[in-house]
Structure formats: structure tokens, C-alpha cells
Design an enzyme around this catalytic site. Structure first.
Site, PDB file in Angstrom:
ATOM      1  N   SER A  81      -6.934  -6.918   9.915  1.00 27.91           N
ATOM      2  CA  SER A  81      -8.352  -7.282   9.994  1.00 27.91           C
ATOM      3  C   SER A  81      -8.756  -8.129   8.792  1.00 27.91           C
ATOM      4  O   SER A  81      -9.864  -8.648   8.752  1.00 27.91           O
ATOM      5  CB  SER A  81      -9.221  -6.022  10.054  1.00 27.91           C
ATOM      6  OG  SER A  81      -9.011  -5.251   8.881  1.00 27.91           O
ATOM      7  N   HIS A  88       0.812  -1.221   0.000  1.00 31.22           N
ATOM      8  CA  HIS A  88       0.000   0.000   0.000  1.00 31.22           C
ATOM      9  C   HIS A  88       0.845   1.270   0.000  1.00 31.22           C
ATOM     10  O   HIS A  88       0.351   2.338   0.343  1.00 31.22           O
ATOM     11  CB  HIS A  88      -0.976  -0.009   1.179  1.00 31.22           C
ATOM     12  CG  HIS A  88      -2.028  -1.075   1.074  1.00 31.22           C
ATOM     13  ND1 HIS A  88      -2.794  -1.506   2.150  1.00 31.22           N
ATOM     14  CD2 HIS A  88      -2.451  -1.806   0.011  1.00 31.22           C
ATOM     15  CE1 HIS A  88      -3.625  -2.451   1.745  1.00 31.22           C
ATOM     16  NE2 HIS A  88      -3.434  -2.668   0.461  1.00 31.22           N
TER      17      HIS A  88
HETATM   18  C1  BJW Z   1      -3.484  -6.263  16.731  1.00 37.34           C
HETATM   19  C2  BJW Z   1      -3.018  -5.527  17.773  1.00 37.34           C
HETATM   20  C3  BJW Z   1      -1.832  -5.981  18.332  1.00 37.34           C
HETATM   21  C4  BJW Z   1      -4.780  -4.575  17.177  1.00 37.34           C
HETATM   22  N1  BJW Z   1      -1.246  -7.071  17.846  1.00 37.34           N
HETATM   23  N2  BJW Z   1      -2.887  -7.344  16.258  1.00 37.34           N
HETATM   24  C5  BJW Z   1     -12.762  -8.033  -3.164  1.00 37.34           C
HETATM   25  C6  BJW Z   1     -13.884  -8.079  -2.353  1.00 37.34           C
HETATM   26  C7  BJW Z   1     -14.462  -6.895  -1.867  1.00 37.34           C
HETATM   27  C8  BJW Z   1     -13.903  -5.659  -2.153  1.00 37.34           C
HETATM   28  C9  BJW Z   1     -12.788  -5.615  -2.949  1.00 37.34           C
HETATM   29  C10 BJW Z   1     -12.242  -6.787  -3.457  1.00 37.34           C
HETATM   30  N3  BJW Z   1     -11.145  -6.446  -4.182  1.00 37.34           N
HETATM   31  C11 BJW Z   1     -10.984  -5.107  -4.140  1.00 37.34           C
HETATM   32  C12 BJW Z   1     -11.981  -4.569  -3.403  1.00 37.34           C
HETATM   33  C13 BJW Z   1     -12.183  -3.092  -3.115  1.00 37.34           C
HETATM   34  C14 BJW Z   1     -11.287  -2.581  -1.999  1.00 37.34           C
HETATM   35  C15 BJW Z   1     -11.591  -3.371  -0.735  1.00 37.34           C
HETATM   36  O1  BJW Z   1     -10.889  -4.271  -0.324  1.00 37.34           O
HETATM   37  N4  BJW Z   1     -12.661  -2.983  -0.041  1.00 37.34           N
HETATM   38  C16 BJW Z   1     -13.028  -3.656   1.222  1.00 37.34           C
HETATM   39  C17 BJW Z   1     -12.960  -2.637   2.355  1.00 37.34           C
HETATM   40  C18 BJW Z   1     -14.368  -4.281   1.063  1.00 37.34           C
HETATM   41  N5  BJW Z   1      -9.871  -2.677  -2.351  1.00 37.34           N
HETATM   42  C19 BJW Z   1      -9.273  -1.746  -3.078  1.00 37.34           C
HETATM   43  O2  BJW Z   1      -9.876  -0.768  -3.491  1.00 37.34           O
HETATM   44  C20 BJW Z   1      -7.808  -1.941  -3.396  1.00 37.34           C
HETATM   45  N6  BJW Z   1      -7.610  -1.710  -4.768  1.00 37.34           N
HETATM   46  C21 BJW Z   1      -8.020  -2.561  -5.723  1.00 37.34           C
HETATM   47  O3  BJW Z   1      -8.469  -3.665  -5.466  1.00 37.34           O
HETATM   48  O4  BJW Z   1      -7.849  -2.097  -6.989  1.00 37.34           O
HETATM   49  C22 BJW Z   1      -8.363  -2.862  -8.094  1.00 37.34           C
HETATM   50  C23 BJW Z   1      -7.924  -2.138  -9.335  1.00 37.34           C
HETATM   51  C24 BJW Z   1      -7.248  -2.839 -10.319  1.00 37.34           C
HETATM   52  C25 BJW Z   1      -6.841  -2.178 -11.489  1.00 37.34           C
HETATM   53  C26 BJW Z   1      -7.114  -0.814 -11.654  1.00 37.34           C
HETATM   54  C27 BJW Z   1      -7.776  -0.113 -10.660  1.00 37.34           C
HETATM   55  C28 BJW Z   1      -8.189  -0.781  -9.504  1.00 37.34           C
HETATM   56  C29 BJW Z   1      -6.947  -0.871  -2.692  1.00 37.34           C
HETATM   57  C30 BJW Z   1      -6.981  -0.974  -1.223  1.00 37.34           C
HETATM   58  C31 BJW Z   1      -6.158   0.172  -0.607  1.00 37.34           C
HETATM   59  C32 BJW Z   1      -6.218   0.195   0.915  1.00 37.34           C
HETATM   60  N7  BJW Z   1      -5.641   1.408   1.384  1.00 37.34           N
HETATM   61  C33 BJW Z   1      -5.513   1.633   2.800  1.00 37.34           C
HETATM   62  C34 BJW Z   1      -4.913   3.058   3.003  1.00 37.34           C
HETATM   63  C35 BJW Z   1      -3.432   3.042   2.648  1.00 37.34           C
HETATM   64  C36 BJW Z   1      -2.810   4.375   2.788  1.00 37.34           C
HETATM   65  C37 BJW Z   1      -2.829   4.891   4.193  1.00 37.34           C
HETATM   66  O5  BJW Z   1      -2.325   4.245   5.140  1.00 37.34           O
HETATM   67  O6  BJW Z   1      -3.378   5.973   4.389  1.00 37.34           O
HETATM   68  O7  BJW Z   1      -4.675   0.646   3.394  1.00 37.34           O
HETATM   69  S1  BJW Z   1      -7.049   1.467   3.715  1.00 37.34           S
HETATM   70  C38 BJW Z   1      -6.318   0.713   5.129  1.00 37.34           C
HETATM   71  O8  BJW Z   1      -6.758  -0.651   5.264  1.00 37.34           O
HETATM   72  C39 BJW Z   1      -4.821   0.650   4.826  1.00 37.34           C
HETATM   73  C40 BJW Z   1      -4.454  -0.678   5.409  1.00 37.34           C
HETATM   74  O9  BJW Z   1      -3.226  -1.132   4.860  1.00 37.34           O
HETATM   75  C41 BJW Z   1      -5.642  -1.533   5.058  1.00 37.34           C
HETATM   76  C42 BJW Z   1      -5.783  -2.773   5.895  1.00 37.34           C
HETATM   77  O10 BJW Z   1      -5.984  -2.467   7.225  1.00 37.34           O
HETATM   78  P1  BJW Z   1      -5.283  -3.351   8.350  1.00 37.34           P
HETATM   79  O11 BJW Z   1      -3.810  -3.178   8.264  1.00 37.34           O
HETATM   80  O12 BJW Z   1      -5.805  -4.717   8.317  1.00 37.34           O
HETATM   81  O13 BJW Z   1      -5.716  -2.568   9.665  1.00 37.34           O
HETATM   82  P2  BJW Z   1      -7.096  -2.640  10.483  1.00 37.34           P
HETATM   83  O14 BJW Z   1      -7.169  -1.423  11.336  1.00 37.34           O
HETATM   84  O15 BJW Z   1      -8.235  -2.925   9.613  1.00 37.34           O
HETATM   85  O16 BJW Z   1      -6.915  -3.923  11.417  1.00 37.34           O
HETATM   86  C43 BJW Z   1      -5.971  -3.963  12.478  1.00 37.34           C
HETATM   87  C44 BJW Z   1      -5.983  -5.353  13.060  1.00 37.34           C
HETATM   88  O17 BJW Z   1      -4.978  -5.423  14.029  1.00 37.34           O
HETATM   89  C45 BJW Z   1      -7.302  -5.726  13.760  1.00 37.34           C
HETATM   90  O18 BJW Z   1      -7.707  -7.032  13.333  1.00 37.34           O
HETATM   91  C46 BJW Z   1      -6.940  -5.768  15.244  1.00 37.34           C
HETATM   92  O19 BJW Z   1      -7.641  -6.773  15.972  1.00 37.34           O
HETATM   93  C47 BJW Z   1      -5.485  -6.104  15.170  1.00 37.34           C
HETATM   94  N8  BJW Z   1      -4.696  -5.626  16.283  1.00 37.34           N
HETATM   95  N9  BJW Z   1      -3.917  -4.464  17.994  1.00 37.34           N
HETATM   96  C48 BJW Z   1      -1.832  -7.732  16.800  1.00 37.34           C
HETATM   97  N10 BJW Z   1      -1.316  -5.314  19.378  1.00 37.34           N
END
Ligand code: BJW
Ligand code: ZN
Length: 241
Positions: free
Chosen positions: A184, A112
Site C-alpha cells: 500500500s 521489518h
Molecule cells: C495485492 C494483492 C495481490 C492485495 N497482489 N497486490 C514519514 C511520513 C509519515 C510517517 C512516517 C514517516 N517516517 C516514519 C513514519 C512513522 C511510521 C509510518 O510510516 N507511519 C505511517 C503509517 C504514516 N513508520 C515507522 O514507525 C517505522 N519506523 C521508523 O520510521 O522509525 C524511525 C526511527 C529512527 C530511529 C530511531 C527510532 C525510530 C517502522 C514501521 C514498521 C512497520 N511495521 C509493520 C509490522 C511489522 C511486523 C508485523 O508484521 O507484525 O510492518 S506495520 C505493517 O505495514 C507491516 C508491513 O510490512 C507494513 C506495510 O504494509 P504493506 O505490506 O504495504 O501491506 P498493506 O496491507 O498495507 O497493503 C497490501 C497491498 O497489497 C494493498 O495495496 C493491496 O491493494 C495489495 N494487494 N492483494 C498484489 N493479490
């Protein structure tokens, strides 16, 4: 546990915001995941940036300020040590905070992007690193052509960097063991990588205090914070216990 000595010949680690939580970096979807009244899904989009680049940059500037004060924790360090022992090792991260680099990990695949890198909206020059916090102007402008500058991160609806995604996919297909830490598993395509590894026959371990949509397909679950569980788990694996 099913982890065998042979499994640690080829390892992929997939990390998310939770691994940096104990370093003080807020996660996206936890209780600490809201900034002002906004959710990540409302700010991390091209539409939000187009509508209000200043607001989006205020969010990034706030996060950059927080991250600048954060140090890698025991989980980041355990992964850097793991890499030294595993012949085929890939660290696939969704995080943009750069803490894996600071901890000394080397083969890092950033899915990302990176919050410390900037890019000109007109693409007039190569991407560049800028660690200034706070930014002198919000939104910042390109030093070469004056166009708007954006953080070099991947927003919803944007394609992931092709090379990074392909490398992560290939590594997931060939790994014997996938370790999933602090995500997550809500955001795709990153959340599909465990499925790829599972279908190729890998052992899967999840470290997360809370259940996720992929918990049902893992072989071992450690419901503990990463900085506690990861160093213990690795010590147990290397000692063969
Ligand atoms: C602990 C803890 C401790 C707490 N120890 N653990 C298939 C199905 C459905 C939807 C889609 C699909 N494919 C694509 C999509 C659309 C979309 C998507 O996924 N939407 C869903 C929300 C439904 N995806 C996209 O749009 C992606 N692009 C794409 O697919 O493009 C296709 C394309 C092709 C060709 C041309 C054009 C397009 C892009 C996704 C980009 C995500 N961006 C972000 C922001 C990044 C920049 C920034 O930081 O500002 O990425 S959003 C945000 O979420 C960030 C993260 O990397 C990402 C994931 O979050 P993460 O890391 O999992 O964090 P949390 O907060 O969700 O979870 C934290 C976890 O830690 C929790 O479980 C806690 O329990 C745990 N935790 N303390 C261990 N101490
Ligand atoms: Zn420019």
C-alpha cells in the site's frame, strides 16, 4: 512499455503483504486486515506490547499459525527465477512471513524483521528462531533468563535494522528498474524507496490491483493480482516483448 533489456541488469523488487495474499496470508490494510476489532497500527507498537503482551502475542500466534500453513505462490517463484537472470538483484521485502526464502530467493533484505525469530527483551542472548505453533505460553519467556520474549519484527516508532535499510537504500539508488509488488506504500521509510529509485532515474513498475500513493510516479502499472501479473510480466520482459 519502457522496460529495456539494459534495465534488467540491475533490479530492485520491493514487496509488501499483497504478494503473499494469494498464498493465504492476510494483508494489513485490506478488508481482511482486521484481527478481532484491532488494526495493525494498534497492535504493532511497543506501547501495545508494554500494555498487553499477551494480546499482542495472541495476534502473532494466530498469524504464525496461518503462515505455517501457507506456501509461496507463482509471484514468489517468479522472483526466485528472476534473480537467476539478473546480475545485480535485490529483493527488499516488508514481509515477515519468510515465503521469499521458501521460494528460493537468496538476496533478500528484510526491512521489518521475521515472524519466526524471537528476541529476549533483556537482550541476554542472540536472537533465535522458533517455529513452534501454537506457542505453549503466551506471552513466551526467554529460555535463558526468563524475561519477556518478543517477535523480532519492527513495530511503529522503532528503527528499521540499520544494515538492511542501508542496503535497500543503496540498491534503490543504483537500480535501473524497480518493481513494486503488493504494498500500500503507506509505511515509511519503505515507501520512500521508490522515490529514491525514481530520483536516480530508474524505471518503476507497480503491480497492485489498487492505486497507491506512489502510483503517480511509476512508468507502468499492472492492476492485477501479483500471482497472475508477475509471471506474465517477467515472461514478457525476458522474451523482449
Ligand atoms: C495485492 C494483492 C495481490 C492485495 N497482489 N497486490 C514519514 C511520513 C509519515 C510517517 C512516517 C514517516 N517516517 C516514519 C513514519 C512513522 C511510521 C509510518 O510510516 N507511519 C505511517 C503509517 C504514516 N513508520 C515507522 O514507525 C517505522 N519506523 C521508523 O520510521 O522509525 C524511525 C526511527 C529512527 C530511529 C530511531 C527510532 C525510530 C517502522 C514501521 C514498521 C512497520 N511495521 C509493520 C509490522 C511489522 C511486523 C508485523 O508484521 O507484525 O510492518 S506495520 C505493517 O505495514 C507491516 C508491513 O510490512 C507494513 C506495510 O504494509 P504493506 O505490506 O504495504 O501491506 P498493506 O496491507 O498495507 O497493503 C497490501 C497491498 O497489497 C494493498 O495495496 C493491496 O491493494 C495489495 N494487494 N492483494 C498484489 N493479490
Ligand atoms: Zn533473556
Amino acid at each position: 512499455m519502457r522496460t529495456l533489456a539494459g534495465d534488467i541488469q540491475s533490479v530492485v523488487v520491493l514487496t509488501g503483504a499483497g504478494i503473499s495474499a494469494e498464498s493465504g496470508v492476510p494483508t494489513f490494510r485490506g478488508e481482511d486486515g482486521l484481527w478481532r476489532q484491532y488494526r495493525a497500527e494498534e497492535l504493532a507498537t511497543p506501547a501495545a506490547f508494554h500494555r498487553d503482551p499477551r494480546l499482542v502475542w495472541e495476534w502473532y500466534d494466530w498469524r504464525r499459525g496461518l503462515i505455517a500453513e501457507c506456501m509461496p505462490n507463482a509471484a514468489h517463484h517468479a522472483l526466485a527465477r528472476m534473480e537467476e537472470r539478473v546480475p545485480d538483484f535485490a529483493l527488499v521485502t516488508q514481509n515477515v512471513d519468510g515465503l521469499h526464502h521458501l521460494a528460493g530467493s537468496r538476496n533478500i533484505i528484510e526491512l521489518h524483521g521475521n515472524i519466526w525469530r524471537m528476541r529476549c527483551m533483556r537482550g541476554c542472548r542472540p536472537k533465535w528462531e522458533d517455529r513452534t505453533v501454537p506457542l505453549p505460553e503466551r506471552p513466551p519467556h526467554c529460555p535463558s533468563c526468563g524475561a519477556l520474549t518478543r517477535p523480532d519484527v519492527v513495530w511503529f516508532g522503532e528503527a528499521l535494522p540499520t544494515e538492511a535499510l542501508e542496503a535497500a537504500w543503496r540498491a534503490s539508488e543504483r537500480c535501473h528498474l524497480m518493481l513494486i509488488v503488493g504494498t500500500s506504500a503507506a509505511v515509511h521509510p519503505a515507501a520512500s524507496l521508490p522515490l529514491v529509485a525514481r530520483q536516480a532515474g530508474a524505471t518503476i513498475v507497480e503491480i497492485n490491483p489498487r492505486p497507491t500513493p506512489i502510483s503517480h510516479l511509476v512508468d507502468e502499472i499492472l492492476r492485477e493480482p501479483a500471482a497472475v501479473a508477475l509471471p506474465h510480466w517477467w515472461a514478457r520482459v525476458v522474451s523482449g516483448g
